[in-house]
Design an enzyme around this catalytic site. Sequence first.
Site, PDB file in Angstrom:
ATOM      1  NE  ARG A  35      77.183  23.413  63.895  1.00 23.99           N
ATOM      2  CZ  ARG A  35      78.258  24.110  63.600  1.00 23.99           C
ATOM      3  NH1 ARG A  35      78.395  24.650  62.425  1.00 23.99           N
ATOM      4  NH2 ARG A  35      79.206  24.291  64.507  1.00 23.99           N
TER       5      ARG A  35
ATOM      6  CE  LYS B 188      69.070  16.291  67.814  1.00 26.86           C
ATOM      7  NZ  LYS B 188      70.173  17.135  67.361  1.00 26.86           N
ATOM      8  CG  ASN B 189      71.703  17.250  70.873  1.00 24.71           C
ATOM      9  OD1 ASN B 189      71.702  16.782  69.736  1.00 24.71           O
ATOM     10  ND2 ASN B 189      71.174  18.434  71.168  1.00 24.71           N
TER      11      ASN B 189
ATOM     12  NE  ARG C 239      68.770  17.281  61.598  1.00 28.95           N
ATOM     13  CZ  ARG C 239      69.411  18.377  61.971  1.00 28.95           C
ATOM     14  NH1 ARG C 239      69.014  19.534  61.530  1.00 28.95           N
ATOM     15  NH2 ARG C 239      70.455  18.311  62.766  1.00 28.95           N
TER      16      ARG C 239
HETATM   17  C1  EPZ Z   1      74.958  21.669  70.684  1.00 27.97           C
HETATM   18  O1  EPZ Z   1      75.380  22.304  69.481  1.00 27.97           O
HETATM   19  C2  EPZ Z   1      73.669  20.971  70.353  1.00 27.97           C
HETATM   20  N1  EPZ Z   1      73.918  19.983  69.323  1.00 27.97           N
HETATM   21  C3  EPZ Z   1      72.626  21.997  69.908  1.00 27.97           C
HETATM   22  O2  EPZ Z   1      71.399  21.315  69.662  1.00 27.97           O
HETATM   23  C4  EPZ Z   1      72.440  23.005  71.037  1.00 27.97           C
HETATM   24  O3  EPZ Z   1      71.514  23.989  70.621  1.00 27.97           O
HETATM   25  C5  EPZ Z   1      73.775  23.642  71.406  1.00 27.97           C
HETATM   26  O4  EPZ Z   1      74.741  22.615  71.729  1.00 27.97           O
HETATM   27  C6  EPZ Z   1      73.691  24.587  72.593  1.00 27.97           C
HETATM   28  O5  EPZ Z   1      73.196  23.899  73.703  1.00 27.97           O
HETATM   29  C7  EPZ Z   1      74.393  18.807  69.636  1.00 27.97           C
HETATM   30  O6  EPZ Z   1      74.676  18.496  70.793  1.00 27.97           O
HETATM   31  C8  EPZ Z   1      74.564  17.804  68.542  1.00 27.97           C
HETATM   32  P1  EPZ Z   1      77.810  25.102  70.891  1.00 27.97           P
HETATM   33  P2  EPZ Z   1      76.857  22.886  69.350  1.00 27.97           P
HETATM   34  O7  EPZ Z   1      79.157  24.768  70.353  1.00 27.97           O
HETATM   35  O8  EPZ Z   1      77.789  22.009  70.069  1.00 27.97           O
HETATM   36  C9  EPZ Z   1      79.219  29.303  69.038  1.00 27.97           C
HETATM   37  C10 EPZ Z   1      69.487  20.728  68.445  1.00 27.97           C
HETATM   38  O9  EPZ Z   1      68.449  21.324  68.069  1.00 27.97           O
HETATM   39  N2  EPZ Z   1      80.472  28.606  68.659  1.00 27.97           N
HETATM   40  O10 EPZ Z   1      77.560  24.979  72.351  1.00 27.97           O
HETATM   41  O11 EPZ Z   1      77.099  23.135  67.899  1.00 27.97           O
HETATM   42  C11 EPZ Z   1      78.014  28.757  68.287  1.00 27.97           C
HETATM   43  O12 EPZ Z   1      77.898  29.336  66.999  1.00 27.97           O
HETATM   44  C12 EPZ Z   1      70.849  21.374  68.338  1.00 27.97           C
HETATM   45  O13 EPZ Z   1      69.475  19.566  68.897  1.00 27.97           O
HETATM   46  C13 EPZ Z   1      81.509  29.355  68.111  1.00 27.97           C
HETATM   47  O14 EPZ Z   1      81.395  30.572  67.900  1.00 27.97           O
HETATM   48  O15 EPZ Z   1      76.684  24.262  70.097  1.00 27.97           O
HETATM   49  C14 EPZ Z   1      76.906  29.123  69.228  1.00 27.97           C
HETATM   50  O16 EPZ Z   1      76.541  30.455  69.034  1.00 27.97           O
HETATM   51  C15 EPZ Z   1      70.805  22.705  67.675  1.00 27.97           C
HETATM   52  N3  EPZ Z   1      82.679  28.692  67.803  1.00 27.97           N
HETATM   53  C16 EPZ Z   1      77.524  28.951  70.614  1.00 27.97           C
HETATM   54  O17 EPZ Z   1      78.939  29.004  70.388  1.00 27.97           O
HETATM   55  C17 EPZ Z   1      82.844  27.362  68.019  1.00 27.97           C
HETATM   56  O18 EPZ Z   1      83.934  26.820  67.712  1.00 27.97           O
HETATM   57  C18 EPZ Z   1      77.215  27.627  71.318  1.00 27.97           C
HETATM   58  O19 EPZ Z   1      77.428  26.565  70.422  1.00 27.97           O
HETATM   59  C19 EPZ Z   1      81.793  26.623  68.595  1.00 27.97           C
HETATM   60  C20 EPZ Z   1      80.610  27.286  68.920  1.00 27.97           C
END
Ligand code: EPZ
Length: 428
Positions: free
Chosen positions: A101, A22-23, A407
């Site tokens: 998201r 998915k991701n 999802r």
């Molecule tokens: C991706 O989300 C995945 N989603 C998530 O999977 C996964 O848990 C996550 O990466 C971490 O591996 C998809 O690929 C569609 P991040 P993403 O940006 O890209 C903070 C699932 O269950 N952050 O790596 O949104 C954020 O809040 C989902 O399939 C900021 O602060 O994750 C988090 O604490 C859930 N500012 C951390 O960084 C930003 O601009 C990592 O988030 C961006 C992120």
Amino acid sequence: MDRIQIRGGRRLNGEIRISGAKNAALPLMVASLLTDEPLTLACVPHLTDISQLAEILAGLGVEITMNGNGHAEAAIGRVLKLHAKTITSTEAPYELVRKMRASFLVIGPLLARCHKAKVSLPGGCAIGTRPVDLHLKGLEAMGAQIELKEGYVYASAPGGLHGAHILFPFVSVGATENLMMAASIAKGTTIIENAASEPEIIDLGHCLQAMGAKIEGLGTRTLTIEGVERLKGTSHTVLPDRIETGTYLMAVAAAGGEVELVGTRADLLGGVIPLLESAGVHIQATNRGMRVARNGVHFTGVDVTTEPYPGFPTDLQAQLMALMATANGVSHISETIFENRFMHVPELMRMGADITIEHQTATVRGVERLHGAPVMATDLRASVSLIIAGLAAEGETIVNRVYHLDRGFERIEEKLSALGADIKRVKG
Ligand code: EPZ
């Protein structure tokens, strides 16, 4: 609302096919915005997140055709053809973005190709606040003007985006994907330091390279992207889902039995396989994927901290906790990626798990047996952890809010039933 009903205590035996990730599929679909030629993606999983993103892309003018939606073909996913010949709108509305998201990823490609975009801020979600500041700062460094108004990001780059040197303060999967796509057709060279190196980033990078992008450093913390004038269409197969793979590894470990996971790859799982092996779960590579077995002997508790790849993934933390609920001994599970990703804990405790949380660490004292209960979860991975707990528990478990599962897990009840689990979807 549909529910999943499980009668626990059955061992799992046989084989199942792992779906496309998915991701990986989601950002790959967004990459179609970067070219006026068709992008064909194979092994796209049949999930509601995919249909929702397709709806958003269709609203931007992408023509989408789909094959392989029938029952038999579903085993190897669908083939999606996405053709963004003309972008007819540069606006992604709140009603659609708030549901998922990953749709925020359209902002980089829209800005790069059309020089403007209006995309709803995605807002928080159950697992944390999840801001998008890194995405926006990166795009600003590439020349975009960003204004936040009424819940929307208004972004423009009248002269087009240009290359920039971007240093992320921490690793973000989504921000890396967004900027990597935008930089592919920006003017000049972009360097992203402290980039994410997840297998899904590498998969997106390989697809962009096949479209003509010049990207170096995939799989490392530094990406160098030399922008090109235009990208072309290509065909790409989505890589296997490492999170689905890890989930089934843990399901078999929890319920006992022996299962071959077909169509997946051990090298995608980073530290997960050694960790499970250290707990006493048998995992062996096969020609078609891997075999997991737990026959008789019980597994032991482990200590683990979630980290960016190749560390232990946050997307498998809930599943590991469900498994460790019946381990011999104590486990310490620390969540460092999201601030609120322990919502499965009270539900597991309702099933008899002994868990305490202090700050970002859960201490799980293994109990002899879990017992079935009605439970519900507020996110995708938490929901599946309750399925794992239900498979290992004595008696009946009802998992409510099944739409979370739909999802991200393709035909989960069918796959588990085929392995001998007593599991069914109850409509209504
Ligand atoms: C991706 O989300 C995945 N989603 C998530 O999977 C996964 O848990 C996550 O990466 C971490 O591996 C998809 O690929 C569609 P991040 P993403 O940006 O890209 C903070 C699932 O269950 N952050 O790596 O949104 C954020 O809040 C989902 O399939 C900021 O602060 O994750 C988090 O604490 C859930 N500012 C951390 O960084 C930003 O601009 C990592 O988030 C961006 C992120």
